[in-house]
Scaffold this active site. Structure first.
Site, PDB file in Angstrom:
ATOM      1  N   SER A 222      43.112  34.456  43.360  1.00 33.84           N
ATOM      2  CA  SER A 222      43.423  35.513  42.394  1.00 33.84           C
ATOM      3  C   SER A 222      44.931  35.613  42.165  1.00 33.84           C
ATOM      4  O   SER A 222      45.728  35.032  42.906  1.00 33.84           O
ATOM      5  CB  SER A 222      42.914  36.853  42.926  1.00 33.84           C
ATOM      6  OG  SER A 222      43.743  37.255  44.007  1.00 33.84           O
ATOM      7  N   LYS A 223      45.276  36.390  41.138  1.00 29.02           N
ATOM      8  CA  LYS A 223      46.685  36.590  40.821  1.00 29.02           C
ATOM      9  C   LYS A 223      47.400  37.219  42.020  1.00 29.02           C
ATOM     10  O   LYS A 223      48.544  36.892  42.315  1.00 29.02           O
ATOM     11  CB  LYS A 223      46.814  37.479  39.586  1.00 29.02           C
ATOM     12  CG  LYS A 223      48.240  37.823  39.237  1.00 29.02           C
ATOM     13  CD  LYS A 223      48.370  38.429  37.869  1.00 29.02           C
ATOM     14  CE  LYS A 223      49.825  38.661  37.489  1.00 29.02           C
ATOM     15  NZ  LYS A 223      50.499  39.667  38.291  1.00 29.02           N
TER      16      LYS A 223
END
Ligand code: GLU
Length: 502
Positions: A261-262
Site C-alpha cells: 500500500s501507499k
C-alpha cells in the site's frame, strides 16, 4: 486461434498503483507476444469515485513505461468509444435484455428497507446477503404483479436492476492461473447491474464491453476473482461465449504480510506509483525518483512472472519474446525496494559515459551549474560504478563544482597536525609552479617534492584532501585537482590552511 484482444480497464479514481501498472504490462506483453491488440478502456461508471486528472495520469504513466496502447480514448479504434461514460447509451438495452429473459429484475427497495434488513441479519450474527430468500420478501418485479410494477415504473418510482442469481447452482469455470474452480450460487448475491442514476454498475458495463470489444483474454488483479462467478453467469444469461480469464496474484508488502500500500511506501521511503501524483494528497513516483522506465518495467515484470531461467535483465523486446502467462505464479509477490534500486543500478551501468553525462548535465542545470559534457564525461566515468541514480553522481562529485564550506571535524581531529597548514602552503607553491596541471603532472611534482624534503606523505595527503574536498572521501586527489584547475586548487588550499585548526 482467435485474434488476441486484451484490455487494461482501470477506473480513474486516483493515481495508478504499481500493481495496476503490472496488470497493464502483462496484458501488453501477452498481446504483443501473440500479435494481438492491447486496449485501454476507462471504466468510469461510478461517477462518485471519479477523480479529475486520473485519466491523463494513467495514459502518461503507461507512455512513460513504454506500454503502447493500440486502441483507446486517445488512439481511437473501431470498437470505441473507449470511455464507459461515453458508452452510457449502450448499456440499458442489455439490462433490458436480461429482464426480458428473466435473468434480472426491477427492485424498488428503499435505502431504509435495506438498512433494516442489514441490521436485522447483523443482530442475528449473519452477514447480510441479498439472495433469493431476501428477493422473495422485497418489493420487486419478481414478487409484484406485472401490472403493479409497470405502474411503479410509469409513475417514476426509483428502482435499480438486479441480477437474479439462481438459488443453488454449481458454477464451474476455469482460470488460466488458478485452474478449475466451482462456486455455488447460494453464496452469491443479486448484484445491482443498473443504478438509479441511469448508469450501469461495473459488472454489467464490464461484461457488455468485453463482449462488444471482442476481448479474448481478461487478465486482471486477483481482487476481481470473487466477481468471476457472477461474470460467468452474466455471459451465460446473455448467451455469449466468455473470454478466457487469468487473475494475477497480489503485489505484497516487503515483509510479505498483505497487499502493498501507499502507507508502506511512505513508511519505508519508496514510491508505489509510477509517476508523481500532483493532486490533493500528492504521491511520489518512480520517474521523479530517478528510475529509468526500462529498469522499472523490468523489475515489475519479474514480480509475479518468472522466465524459467536465471536471466534477470530484460529489455521490453526480450520481455515480449519471453513472456508467457503459464509462468505467472499463484502466490503473491513480495515487493523488494532494494531490488528495485538494483535494477536501476544495472541499467545505469549500461549507459555510456556520454549518455550519463548528458543526463547529469540536465540535473546540474536544474541546480544552476552549466558544465560542458566533455568535462562531465571524466566525472561520470570516475563514479559510475558507485551510483544507482543520476542524482547520486552529484552526491559523489559535489566538491568538483563547489569549494567545501565546512570541513569534517572527525577528519580534523584525527588527521590535522600542527604543521599541516605550513606544509599546505609549501604544497601550494609547488602547485603554483607546476607547468603541467594534468593528474599525472601534478602527482609527479608533488611526490617529487615530498621525497626531496623527506616529508610524511600521509600528513600532507590527508590535509590536502581535506582542504579540497572537505572530507576524506572522493576519487584520486590528483584527478580532482586537474579537473577543478590550478586557480581553484590554490584558492581552496589558501582558504583551508587559514581556517582549519584555528
Ligand atoms: N475497472 C476495474 C478496475 O478498476 C477493472 C477490473 C477488470 O479488469 O475487470 O480494476
Amino acid at each position: 486461434m482467435t485474434q488476441v484482444r486484451v484490455r487494461f480497464a482501470p477506473s480513474p479514481t486516483g493515481p495508478l498503483h504499481i500493481g495496476g501498472v503490472r496488470t497493464a504490462l502483462y496484458n501488453f506483453l501477452f498481446a504483443k507476444k501473440l500479435g494481438g491488440t492491447f486496449i485501454l478502456r476507462i471504466e468510469d461508471t461510478d461517477q462518485g469515485r471519479f477523480v479529475e486528472g486520473a485519466e491523463e495520469y494513467i495514459m502518461e504513466a503507461l507512455e512513460w513505461c513504454g506500454i503502447t496502447v493500440d486502441e483507446g480514448i486517445a488512439e481511437g479504434g473501431k470498437y470505441g468509444p473507449y470511455r464507459q461514460s461515453d458508452r452510457k447509451a449502450i448499456y440499458r438495452q442489455y439490462a433490458d435484455m436480461l429482464i426480458d429473459k428473466g435473468h434480472a429484475y426491477y427492485a424498488f427497495d428503499t435505502p431504509e428497507q435495506l438498512d433494516t434488513l442489514r441490521s436485522e441479519s447483523e443482530k442475528s450474527g449473519n452477514t447480510f446477503i441479498y439472495n433469493a430468500a431476501v428477493r422473495e420478501k422485497m418489493i420487486n418485479s419478481v414478487t409484484l404483479d406485472e401490472k403493479v410494477w409497470k405502474e411503479k415504473l410509469v409513475g417514476g418510482e426509483p428502482y435499480v436492476i438486479r441480477y437474479r442469481m439462481p438459488l443453488s447452482d454449481d458454477i464451474h469455470f476455469n482460470d488460466i492461473i488458478r485452474g478449475d474452480i466451482v462456486v455455488n450460487s447460494a453464496t452469491l448475491d443479486d448484484k445491482v447491474l443498473f443504478k438509479s442514476d441511469g448508469m450501469p454498475t461495473y459488472h454489467l458495463a464490464n461484461i457488455v464491453d468485453d463482449h462488444l470489444m471482442e476481448i479474448s483474454h481478461v487478465i486482471r488483479g486477483e481482487e476481481w476473482l470473487p466477481s468471476l462467478p457472477l461474470h460467468i453467469m452474466l455471459y451465460r444469461s446473455f448467451g455469449w461465449d466468455p473470454p478466457l480469464f487469468a487473475h494475477l496474484p497480489l503485489l505484497l508488502k516487503p515483509d510479505g504480510k498483505g497487499k502493498l500500500s501507499k502507507r508502506d511506501g511512505d513508511k519505508m521511503g519508496f514510491p508505489v506509483f509510477p509517476i508523481f501524483w500532483p493532486f490533493g494528497e500528492t504521491a511520489k513516483g518512480y520517474r521523479e525518483e530517478g528510475y529509468y522506465p526500462e529498469a522499472f518495467v523490468n523489475m515489475l515484470a519479474l514480480l509475479g512472472w518468472n522466465p524459467g531461467t536465471e536471466q534477470e535483465l530484460f529489455s521490453m523486446k526480450e520481455l515480449i519474446e519471453a513472456f508467457s502467462i503459464d509462468r505467472v505464479g499463484k502466490s503473491g509477490s513480495r515487493f523488494d525496494p532494494e531490488k528495485a534500486k538494483w535494477f536501476n543500478h544495472q541499467y545505469l551501468q549500461k549507459r555510456t559515459n556520454t549518455q550519463l553525462s548528458l543526463e547529469f548535465r540536465e540535473f546540474l542545470r536544474a541546480h544552476g551549474y552549466h558544465i560542458d559534457v566533455v568535462r562531465l564525461d571524466i566525472l561520470t566515468g570516475l563514479v559510475k560504478e558507485r551510483v544507482s541514480f543520476v542524482r547520486e553522481i552529484w552526491d559523489q562529485t559535489d566538491f568538483f563544482f563547489k569549494a567545501p564550506d565546512t570541513y569534517d571535524p572527525e577528519v580534523i581531529k584525527k588527521r590535522w597536525k600542527e604543521n599541516s597548514a605550513a606544509l599546505l602552503l609549501e604544497l601550494k607553491s609547488v602547485l603554483e609552479e607546476a607547468k603541467d596541471f594534468s593528474s599525472a603532472g601534478t602527482e609527479t611534482a608533488v611526490k617529487g617534492w615530498i621525497a626531496e624534503k623527506g616529508y610524511d606523505t600521509g600528513i600532507i595527503m590527508n590535509a590536502f584532501r581535506l582542504v579540497i574536498v572537505g572530507a576524506s572521501r572522493g576519487p584520486h586527489i590528483f584527478d580532482i585537482i586537474s579537473w577543478i584547475g590550478k586557480d581553484e586548487t590554490l584558492k581552496r588550499i589558501t582558504k583551508g590552511a587559514s581556517v582549519i585548526g584555528k
